[in-house]
Design a protein around this motif. Structure first.
Motif, PDB file in Angstrom:
ATOM      1  N   PHE A 143      50.819  -8.920 -21.327  1.00 36.67           N
ATOM      2  CA  PHE A 143      50.947  -8.875 -19.875  1.00 36.67           C
ATOM      3  C   PHE A 143      52.230  -9.522 -19.367  1.00 36.67           C
ATOM      4  O   PHE A 143      52.573  -9.377 -18.195  1.00 36.67           O
ATOM      5  CB  PHE A 143      49.705  -9.438 -19.168  1.00 36.67           C
ATOM      6  CG  PHE A 143      49.404 -10.889 -19.411  1.00 36.67           C
ATOM      7  CD1 PHE A 143      50.201 -11.895 -18.880  1.00 36.67           C
ATOM      8  CD2 PHE A 143      48.288 -11.247 -20.131  1.00 36.67           C
ATOM      9  CE1 PHE A 143      49.908 -13.224 -19.082  1.00 36.67           C
ATOM     10  CE2 PHE A 143      47.974 -12.568 -20.336  1.00 36.67           C
ATOM     11  CZ  PHE A 143      48.793 -13.568 -19.811  1.00 36.67           C
ATOM     12  N   CYS A 145      47.629  -5.921 -10.145  1.00 41.90           N
ATOM     13  CA  CYS A 145      48.010  -6.240 -11.528  1.00 41.90           C
ATOM     14  C   CYS A 145      47.629  -7.674 -11.881  1.00 41.90           C
ATOM     15  O   CYS A 145      47.134  -7.933 -12.986  1.00 41.90           O
ATOM     16  CB  CYS A 145      49.511  -6.023 -11.732  1.00 41.90           C
ATOM     17  SG  CYS A 145      49.970  -4.280 -11.861  1.00 41.90           S
ATOM     18  N   ILE A 173      45.087  -8.962 -14.857  1.00 36.53           N
ATOM     19  CA  ILE A 173      45.413  -9.988 -15.854  1.00 36.53           C
ATOM     20  C   ILE A 173      44.329 -11.065 -15.852  1.00 36.53           C
ATOM     21  O   ILE A 173      43.821 -11.463 -16.902  1.00 36.53           O
ATOM     22  CB  ILE A 173      46.808 -10.597 -15.590  1.00 36.53           C
ATOM     23  CG1 ILE A 173      47.896  -9.554 -15.881  1.00 36.53           C
ATOM     24  CG2 ILE A 173      47.023 -11.871 -16.417  1.00 36.53           C
ATOM     25  CD1 ILE A 173      49.285  -9.948 -15.402  1.00 36.53           C
ATOM     26  N   SER A 215      41.154  -9.751 -17.377  1.00 34.11           N
ATOM     27  CA  SER A 215      41.308  -9.584 -18.820  1.00 34.11           C
ATOM     28  C   SER A 215      41.165 -10.923 -19.543  1.00 34.11           C
ATOM     29  O   SER A 215      40.498 -11.015 -20.579  1.00 34.11           O
ATOM     30  CB  SER A 215      42.667  -8.961 -19.129  1.00 34.11           C
ATOM     31  OG  SER A 215      42.853  -8.867 -20.513  1.00 34.11           O
ATOM     32  N   GLU A 245      47.245 -18.865 -14.762  1.00 33.05           N
ATOM     33  CA  GLU A 245      47.102 -17.739 -13.830  1.00 33.05           C
ATOM     34  C   GLU A 245      46.786 -18.245 -12.428  1.00 33.05           C
ATOM     35  O   GLU A 245      47.347 -17.749 -11.446  1.00 33.05           O
ATOM     36  CB  GLU A 245      46.015 -16.780 -14.326  1.00 33.05           C
ATOM     37  CG  GLU A 245      45.881 -15.501 -13.519  1.00 33.05           C
ATOM     38  CD  GLU A 245      45.146 -15.680 -12.195  1.00 33.05           C
ATOM     39  OE1 GLU A 245      45.496 -14.985 -11.217  1.00 33.05           O
ATOM     40  OE2 GLU A 245      44.237 -16.536 -12.130  1.00 33.05           O
TER      41      GLU A 245
END
Length: 176
Positions: free
Chosen positions: A99, A117, A121, A124, A164
């Motif tokens: 990614f 997107c 991520i 995931s 993240e």
């Protein structure tokens, strides 16, 4: 040699196998989550190893089953395997996440696409973490070396979750 070569040679070192058997062991060890080894790749690799003298092949016929070629490690293959073990264990640690190719290109997206997107991520990371957690719980008999890799990956995913969240916060700060 690549990490894939090290995995495949190690599998043959453990016991002689067909190309299909190699691919199945990769799947059984859950390595297909981190390396892409299909039966075509395994077949192509064993042919390369045979040309280099790392493996020898024997065609085997079992009853009514079709013939299959089984590969065994040669002394040169054992040497190449062990040299690769030392090379990979002493080399620089590389971390490439697929990614990251998405993140590099995020400035090309509009706000909606970018958030989509980023959400992908995030999901995931969470999904993979959950899969590993379940695998560890459902299979307490995973050998130490496999279990330790799963625990390592779980810890990395926990760190990626924190990363993240921080990245998302920074992106939201840019929009203000």
């Amino acid at each position: 040699m690549s990490a894939i070569d090290l995995i495949l040679l190690g599998s043959i070192y453990q016991s002689p196998k067909s190309a299909y058997g190699l691919q199945k062991q990769v799947e059984a060890r859950n390595l297909s989550r981190w390396v892409k080894i299909g039966s075509f790749t395994a077949y192509k690799k064993v042919i390369q190893y045979e040309k280099k003298g790392y493996v020898s092949s024997e065609v085997i016929k079992n009853g009514n089953m079709p013939e299959k070629t089984v590969y065994s490690l040669t002394p040169a293959g054992e040497k190449a395997f062990k040299e690769s073990m030392y090379k990979f264990s002493s080399g620089k640690t590389r971390v490439f996440l697929d990614f990251n190719a998405v993140i590099v290109n995020m400035p090309l997206l509009d706000e909606y696409e970018l958030k989509e997107c980023l959400s992908n991520i995030k999901n995931s990371i969470q999904d993979t973490k959950q899969q590993i957690k379940e695998s560890l719980q459902e299979h307490p008999d995973i050998p130490l070396f496999g279990r330790t890799i799963l625990k390592q990956q779980f810890m990395l995913l926990e760190t990626l979750e924190k990363w993240e969240a921080g990245f998302e916060q920074e992106l939201n700060g840019l929009g203000e």
